[in-house]
Scaffold this motif. Structure first.
Motif, PDB file in Angstrom:
ATOM      1  N   ALA A   1      15.794  -1.803  19.925  1.00  0.00           N
ATOM      2  CA  ALA A   1      14.590  -2.343  19.304  1.00  0.00           C
ATOM      3  C   ALA A   1      13.821  -1.219  18.624  1.00  0.00           C
ATOM      4  O   ALA A   1      13.534  -0.201  19.249  1.00  0.00           O
ATOM      5  N   GLU A   2      13.486  -1.413  17.356  1.00  0.00           N
ATOM      6  CA  GLU A   2      12.719  -0.417  16.611  1.00  0.00           C
ATOM      7  C   GLU A   2      11.233  -0.706  16.774  1.00  0.00           C
ATOM      8  O   GLU A   2      10.761  -1.778  16.421  1.00  0.00           O
ATOM      9  N   ILE A   3      10.510   0.275  17.332  1.00  0.00           N
ATOM     10  CA  ILE A   3       9.065   0.156  17.523  1.00  0.00           C
ATOM     11  C   ILE A   3       8.425   1.466  17.066  1.00  0.00           C
ATOM     12  O   ILE A   3       7.975   2.274  17.885  1.00  0.00           O
ATOM     13  N   PRO A   4       8.366   1.713  15.757  1.00  0.00           N
ATOM     14  CA  PRO A   4       7.820   2.986  15.283  1.00  0.00           C
ATOM     15  C   PRO A   4       6.367   3.162  15.691  1.00  0.00           C
ATOM     16  O   PRO A   4       5.578   2.229  15.648  1.00  0.00           O
ATOM     17  N   GLY A   5       6.034   4.366  16.123  1.00  0.00           N
ATOM     18  CA  GLY A   5       4.663   4.681  16.504  1.00  0.00           C
ATOM     19  C   GLY A   5       4.309   4.340  17.934  1.00  0.00           C
ATOM     20  O   GLY A   5       3.224   4.674  18.396  1.00  0.00           O
ATOM     21  N   ALA A   6       5.204   3.694  18.664  1.00  0.00           N
ATOM     22  CA  ALA A   6       4.913   3.315  20.050  1.00  0.00           C
ATOM     23  C   ALA A   6       5.228   4.465  20.994  1.00  0.00           C
ATOM     24  O   ALA A   6       6.178   5.216  20.799  1.00  0.00           O
ATOM     25  N   LYS A   7       4.396   4.604  22.015  1.00  0.00           N
ATOM     26  CA  LYS A   7       4.629   5.597  23.060  1.00  0.00           C
ATOM     27  C   LYS A   7       5.107   4.880  24.311  1.00  0.00           C
ATOM     28  O   LYS A   7       4.812   3.704  24.524  1.00  0.00           O
ATOM     29  N   LYS A   8       5.821   5.623  25.146  1.00  0.00           N
ATOM     30  CA  LYS A   8       6.418   5.072  26.350  1.00  0.00           C
ATOM     31  C   LYS A   8       5.413   4.281  27.195  1.00  0.00           C
ATOM     32  O   LYS A   8       5.697   3.175  27.646  1.00  0.00           O
TER      33      LYS A   8
ATOM     34  N   ILE B   1      11.552  -9.235  32.103  1.00  0.00           N
ATOM     35  CA  ILE B   1      12.765 -10.048  32.203  1.00  0.00           C
ATOM     36  C   ILE B   1      12.485 -11.208  33.138  1.00  0.00           C
ATOM     37  O   ILE B   1      11.979 -11.020  34.242  1.00  0.00           O
ATOM     38  N   ASP B   2      12.814 -12.409  32.684  1.00  0.00           N
ATOM     39  CA  ASP B   2      12.672 -13.613  33.504  1.00  0.00           C
ATOM     40  C   ASP B   2      13.960 -14.410  33.340  1.00  0.00           C
ATOM     41  O   ASP B   2      14.109 -15.170  32.380  1.00  0.00           O
ATOM     42  N   GLY B   3      14.910 -14.187  34.254  1.00  0.00           N
ATOM     43  CA  GLY B   3      16.212 -14.852  34.141  1.00  0.00           C
ATOM     44  C   GLY B   3      16.976 -14.334  32.942  1.00  0.00           C
ATOM     45  O   GLY B   3      17.422 -13.202  32.928  1.00  0.00           O
ATOM     46  N   ASN B   4      17.111 -15.171  31.907  1.00  0.00           N
ATOM     47  CA  ASN B   4      17.804 -14.752  30.692  1.00  0.00           C
ATOM     48  C   ASN B   4      16.837 -14.502  29.531  1.00  0.00           C
ATOM     49  O   ASN B   4      17.261 -14.251  28.416  1.00  0.00           O
ATOM     50  N   TYR B   5      15.537 -14.555  29.811  1.00  0.00           N
ATOM     51  CA  TYR B   5      14.538 -14.343  28.765  1.00  0.00           C
ATOM     52  C   TYR B   5      13.997 -12.920  28.850  1.00  0.00           C
ATOM     53  O   TYR B   5      13.565 -12.471  29.922  1.00  0.00           O
ATOM     54  N   VAL B   6      14.016 -12.221  27.719  1.00  0.00           N
ATOM     55  CA  VAL B   6      13.543 -10.843  27.646  1.00  0.00           C
ATOM     56  C   VAL B   6      12.352 -10.799  26.696  1.00  0.00           C
ATOM     57  O   VAL B   6      12.396 -11.368  25.599  1.00  0.00           O
ATOM     58  N   SER B   7      11.301 -10.135  27.119  1.00  0.00           N
ATOM     59  CA  SER B   7      10.091 -10.004  26.312  1.00  0.00           C
ATOM     60  C   SER B   7       9.770  -8.519  26.151  1.00  0.00           C
ATOM     61  O   SER B   7       9.733  -7.776  27.133  1.00  0.00           O
ATOM     62  N   ILE B   8       9.536  -8.110  24.904  1.00  0.00           N
ATOM     63  CA  ILE B   8       9.165  -6.726  24.596  1.00  0.00           C
ATOM     64  C   ILE B   8       7.821  -6.766  23.885  1.00  0.00           C
ATOM     65  O   ILE B   8       7.645  -7.525  22.939  1.00  0.00           O
ATOM     66  N   SER B   9       6.878  -5.955  24.355  1.00  0.00           N
ATOM     67  CA  SER B   9       5.594  -5.841  23.649  1.00  0.00           C
ATOM     68  C   SER B   9       5.176  -4.376  23.648  1.00  0.00           C
ATOM     69  O   SER B   9       5.559  -3.603  24.518  1.00  0.00           O
ATOM     70  N   ALA B  10       4.391  -4.016  22.632  1.00  0.00           N
ATOM     71  CA  ALA B  10       3.952  -2.626  22.516  1.00  0.00           C
ATOM     72  C   ALA B  10       2.626  -2.572  21.785  1.00  0.00           C
ATOM     73  O   ALA B  10       2.377  -3.340  20.854  1.00  0.00           O
ATOM     74  N   GLU B  11       1.785  -1.642  22.219  1.00  0.00           N
ATOM     75  CA  GLU B  11       0.563  -1.345  21.482  1.00  0.00           C
ATOM     76  C   GLU B  11       0.884  -0.173  20.568  1.00  0.00           C
ATOM     77  O   GLU B  11       1.417   0.841  21.004  1.00  0.00           O
ATOM     78  N   VAL B  12       0.579  -0.348  19.291  1.00  0.00           N
ATOM     79  CA  VAL B  12       0.871   0.683  18.304  1.00  0.00           C
ATOM     80  C   VAL B  12      -0.449   1.270  17.828  1.00  0.00           C
ATOM     81  O   VAL B  12      -1.380   0.542  17.488  1.00  0.00           O
TER      82      VAL B  12
END
Length: 140
Positions: A52-59, A66-77
């Motif tokens: 996943a490309e998330i330019p400007g995001a820090k760790k 992860i919820d079963g087979n659902y994956v959610s990615i979020s980031a504050e930039v």
């Protein structure tokens, strides 16, 4: 069969131009801000490999759930830019959140899943499992 569900394919109907137009106006010149999180999902017999490309995001600003087979990615930039023009000084700041969620064909073993962030690229190794629960991954 593609690892992403049919609902995720609907996003491909809208050109990048429309997605970028729908986001808030970009005030910082020459600084690229992500309109969304771009994904590559590969699958083998044992696991899913997600990039996943998330330019400007820090760790510390990235969250993977992860919820079963659902994956959610979020980031504050966060982007800050300072310009000097003679005696004038201009500082522009952007703060925003990007997110992306998707379903995979198999449930994920969240206890052995791995997430690493390097240079704005998040790499997820998501082992397949039956009957997985809900979990949040620590970013390495």
């Amino acid at each position: 069969m593609n690892a992403l569900t049919r609902l995720d394919r609907l996003e491909n109907l809208f050109p990048d131009m429309l997605r970028r137009w729908a986001r808030p106006l970009q005030l910082i010149d020459d600084v690229e801000l992500p309109a969304d999180i771009r994904l590559d999902v590969n699958e083998n017999d044992k696991e899913y490999l997600v990039t996943a490309e998330i330019p400007g995001a820090k760790k510390e600003d990235v969250r993977v759930s992860i919820d079963g087979n659902y994956v959610s990615i979020s980031a504050e930039v966060k982007k800050d830019q300072e310009k000097k023009h003679g005696r004038a000084l201009v500082t522009e700041t952007y703060r925003g959140t990007v997110s992306r969620g998707f379903s995979l064909a198999s449930e994920i073993d969240e206890k052995t899943a791995v997430a690493k962030l390097e240079d704005g690229v998040l790499r997820l190794t998501l082992p397949k499992r039956e009957g997985a629960g809900r979990s949040t991954l620590a970013i390495q």
